[in-house]
Motif scaffolding. Structure first.
Motif, PDB file in Angstrom:
ATOM      1  N   GLY A  72      10.700 -21.236  -3.311  1.00  0.00           N
ATOM      2  CA  GLY A  72      10.541 -20.971  -4.748  1.00  0.00           C
ATOM      3  C   GLY A  72       9.353 -21.706  -5.350  1.00  0.00           C
ATOM      4  O   GLY A  72       8.911 -21.387  -6.466  1.00  0.00           O
ATOM      5  N   PHE A  73       8.829 -22.702  -4.618  1.00  0.00           N
ATOM      6  CA  PHE A  73       7.635 -23.427  -5.096  1.00  0.00           C
ATOM      7  C   PHE A  73       6.380 -23.056  -4.312  1.00  0.00           C
ATOM      8  O   PHE A  73       5.298 -22.974  -4.881  1.00  0.00           O
ATOM      9  CB  PHE A  73       7.865 -24.949  -5.002  1.00  0.00           C
ATOM     10  CG  PHE A  73       8.859 -25.448  -6.016  1.00  0.00           C
ATOM     11  CD1 PHE A  73       8.491 -25.568  -7.354  1.00  0.00           C
ATOM     12  CD2 PHE A  73      10.153 -25.751  -5.657  1.00  0.00           C
ATOM     13  CE1 PHE A  73       9.409 -26.006  -8.304  1.00  0.00           C
ATOM     14  CE2 PHE A  73      11.078 -26.184  -6.588  1.00  0.00           C
ATOM     15  CZ  PHE A  73      10.709 -26.308  -7.919  1.00  0.00           C
ATOM     16  N   ILE A  74       6.553 -22.827  -2.987  1.00  0.00           N
ATOM     17  CA  ILE A  74       5.338 -22.593  -2.186  1.00  0.00           C
ATOM     18  C   ILE A  74       5.252 -21.175  -1.623  1.00  0.00           C
ATOM     19  O   ILE A  74       4.306 -20.843  -0.929  1.00  0.00           O
ATOM     20  CB  ILE A  74       5.245 -23.606  -1.007  1.00  0.00           C
ATOM     21  CG1 ILE A  74       6.367 -23.340   0.013  1.00  0.00           C
ATOM     22  CG2 ILE A  74       5.294 -25.063  -1.481  1.00  0.00           C
ATOM     23  CD1 ILE A  74       6.073 -23.934   1.381  1.00  0.00           C
ATOM     24  N   GLY A  75       6.272 -20.328  -1.910  1.00  0.00           N
ATOM     25  CA  GLY A  75       6.323 -19.008  -1.290  1.00  0.00           C
ATOM     26  C   GLY A  75       5.447 -17.960  -1.968  1.00  0.00           C
ATOM     27  O   GLY A  75       4.552 -18.293  -2.757  1.00  0.00           O
ATOM     28  N   SER A  76       5.717 -16.696  -1.649  1.00  0.00           N
ATOM     29  CA  SER A  76       4.959 -15.575  -2.230  1.00  0.00           C
ATOM     30  C   SER A  76       5.193 -15.509  -3.742  1.00  0.00           C
ATOM     31  O   SER A  76       6.224 -15.985  -4.233  1.00  0.00           O
ATOM     32  CB  SER A  76       5.432 -14.274  -1.591  1.00  0.00           C
ATOM     33  OG  SER A  76       5.457 -14.404  -0.193  1.00  0.00           O
ATOM     34  N   THR A  77       4.259 -14.897  -4.447  1.00  0.00           N
ATOM     35  CA  THR A  77       4.317 -14.890  -5.923  1.00  0.00           C
ATOM     36  C   THR A  77       5.678 -14.454  -6.467  1.00  0.00           C
ATOM     37  O   THR A  77       6.264 -15.135  -7.314  1.00  0.00           O
ATOM     38  CB  THR A  77       3.252 -13.931  -6.496  1.00  0.00           C
ATOM     39  OG1 THR A  77       2.042 -14.121  -5.790  1.00  0.00           O
ATOM     40  CG2 THR A  77       3.036 -14.146  -7.972  1.00  0.00           C
TER      41      THR A  77
ATOM     42  N   PHE B 181       1.143 -12.742  -0.912  1.00  0.00           N
ATOM     43  CA  PHE B 181       2.244 -12.880   0.045  1.00  0.00           C
ATOM     44  C   PHE B 181       1.894 -13.915   1.095  1.00  0.00           C
ATOM     45  O   PHE B 181       0.837 -13.845   1.715  1.00  0.00           O
ATOM     46  CB  PHE B 181       2.566 -11.527   0.692  1.00  0.00           C
ATOM     47  CG  PHE B 181       3.206 -10.585  -0.274  1.00  0.00           C
ATOM     48  CD1 PHE B 181       4.551 -10.712  -0.601  1.00  0.00           C
ATOM     49  CD2 PHE B 181       2.452  -9.598  -0.913  1.00  0.00           C
ATOM     50  CE1 PHE B 181       5.133  -9.868  -1.532  1.00  0.00           C
ATOM     51  CE2 PHE B 181       3.030  -8.755  -1.843  1.00  0.00           C
ATOM     52  CZ  PHE B 181       4.385  -8.894  -2.152  1.00  0.00           C
ATOM     53  N   LYS B 182       2.789 -14.880   1.245  1.00  0.00           N
ATOM     54  CA  LYS B 182       2.566 -15.960   2.216  1.00  0.00           C
ATOM     55  C   LYS B 182       2.894 -15.494   3.634  1.00  0.00           C
ATOM     56  O   LYS B 182       3.728 -14.607   3.830  1.00  0.00           O
ATOM     57  CB  LYS B 182       3.480 -17.147   1.876  1.00  0.00           C
ATOM     58  CG  LYS B 182       2.916 -18.073   0.828  1.00  0.00           C
ATOM     59  CD  LYS B 182       2.036 -19.134   1.470  1.00  0.00           C
ATOM     60  CE  LYS B 182       1.246 -19.965   0.489  1.00  0.00           C
ATOM     61  NZ  LYS B 182       1.997 -21.039  -0.110  1.00  0.00           N
TER      62      LYS B 182
ATOM     63  N   LEU C 109       8.748 -21.996   9.533  1.00  0.00           N
ATOM     64  CA  LEU C 109       8.594 -23.444   9.654  1.00  0.00           C
ATOM     65  C   LEU C 109       9.462 -24.160   8.610  1.00  0.00           C
ATOM     66  O   LEU C 109      10.164 -25.136   8.911  1.00  0.00           O
ATOM     67  CB  LEU C 109       7.117 -23.786   9.447  1.00  0.00           C
ATOM     68  CG  LEU C 109       6.607 -25.027  10.140  1.00  0.00           C
ATOM     69  CD1 LEU C 109       6.599 -24.817  11.644  1.00  0.00           C
ATOM     70  CD2 LEU C 109       5.193 -25.343   9.650  1.00  0.00           C
ATOM     71  N   VAL C 110       9.401 -23.653   7.372  1.00  0.00           N
ATOM     72  CA  VAL C 110      10.202 -24.253   6.286  1.00  0.00           C
ATOM     73  C   VAL C 110      11.690 -24.143   6.617  1.00  0.00           C
ATOM     74  O   VAL C 110      12.463 -25.080   6.394  1.00  0.00           O
ATOM     75  CB  VAL C 110       9.896 -23.562   4.928  1.00  0.00           C
ATOM     76  CG1 VAL C 110      10.806 -24.106   3.825  1.00  0.00           C
ATOM     77  CG2 VAL C 110       8.440 -23.750   4.530  1.00  0.00           C
TER      78      VAL C 110
END
Ligand code: HEM
Ligand code: HEM
Length: 222
Positions: A57-62, A195-196, A203-204
């Motif tokens: 929710g902080f580092i993912g896709s928009t 999109f990440k 990994l996360v």
């Protein structure tokens, strides 16, 4: 012709459907008392998934970022137009649905968290049961029952909202959660989403599972 636009990444979709399957199993195993060992392991997996979703929710896709759908003002505005029958597409959760998402994530985390201290006081003890006295464990078990009731109401409301969107707003929210793509209106500009790489999500997820299972094993040995 359909104008399909990708709105959900694969990690978020997998997270959701895995959660649905696990939730069904938690319900069955909790209520019947069958497979309680697996109930505890799956509960810890749910906790890991929630930790994963928190980080995503902080580092993912928009579309998966909290900043994309947490907006109290937006939620009020959205509530005012809720009964408009026009189809509605969002490049992610709408702000009202976003509140619901947060409520479910928090409740799931609390439910799994108190589960660690719960016990049927006969055969099965949560892995952190020994860290608290018997009275506290009984209280935790009561919260575990209550938490599940609340989760059932939230899930019922969640599914009802999706049916409401399908019938009243003629918007299919389920298909994008499965395929990742929504049918975007031809006359509206396509959303610009980032999109990440799903490997970062993997990994996360591994780090989240290691943290929860490692942390619980460490604490249970104290
Ligand atoms: C068969 C039943 C279910 C269906 C059809 C369903 C469908 C959906 C859909 C379509 C969305 C996206 C909504 C949007 O576009 O804003 C969503 C999101 C979500 N649902 Fe469900 N759902 C179901 C059961 C559940 C259950 C049992 C849980 C957990 C107890 C759950 C938790 C969530 C969460 C946390 C999200 C947010 C996803 C994210 O952003 O990571 N759902 N669901
Ligand atoms: C979101 C995750 C979870 C859900 C939805 C869930 C749900 C439930 C339900 C519905 C029950 C039966 C309650 C009743 O008899 O009325 C139950 C019992 C139980 N749960 Fe969970 N649980 C979750 C996570 C966990 C975790 C992580 C643990 C421990 C590691 C755990 C340990 C237990 C134990 C020991 C019982 C037996 C209590 C008894 O029968 O008196 N749960 N759970």
């Amino acid at each position: 012709m359909k104008n399909l636009v990708k709105i959900w990444d694969s990690p978020t979709r997998l997270f959701h459907w895995l959660l649905v399957i696990l939730f069904g199993f938690m319900w069955y195993s909790g209520e019947t008392g069958n497979y309680l060992d697996l109930h505890m392991k799956s509960g810890m997996l749910i906790l890991s998934l929630i930790l994963f979703r928190l980080i995503w929710g902080f580092i993912g896709s928009t579309s998966s970022r909290f900043s994309n759908f947490i907006s109290p003002v937006g939620a009020i505005k959205h509530a005012l137009t809720l009964f408009k029958r026009d189809p509605e597409v969002n490049a992610g959760h709408n702000p009202l649905g976003g509140l619901m998402v947060i409520a479910m994530l928090v409740m799931l985390a609390l439910q799994a968290g108190v589960g660690l201290f719960s016990s049927d006081l006969v055969l099965t003890e949560g892995p952190l049961f020994n860290l608290v006295d018997e009275e506290t464990a009984e209280e935790m078990t009561d919260y575990h029952y209550l938490g599940f009731e609340i989760l059932l109401y939230l899930t019922g409301l969640h599914v009802a909202a999706i049916v409401f969107y399908r019938i009243v707003k003629r918007t299919n929210l389920v298909k994008p959660m499965i395929t990742g793509k929504a049918d975007w209106p031809q006359d509206q500009a396509k959303p610009k989403l980032m999109f990440k790489n799903p490997f970062i999500a993997l990994l996360v997820l591994i780090v989240s599972i290691a943290t929860v299972f490692g942390g619980v094993t460490y604490l249970s040995g104290l």
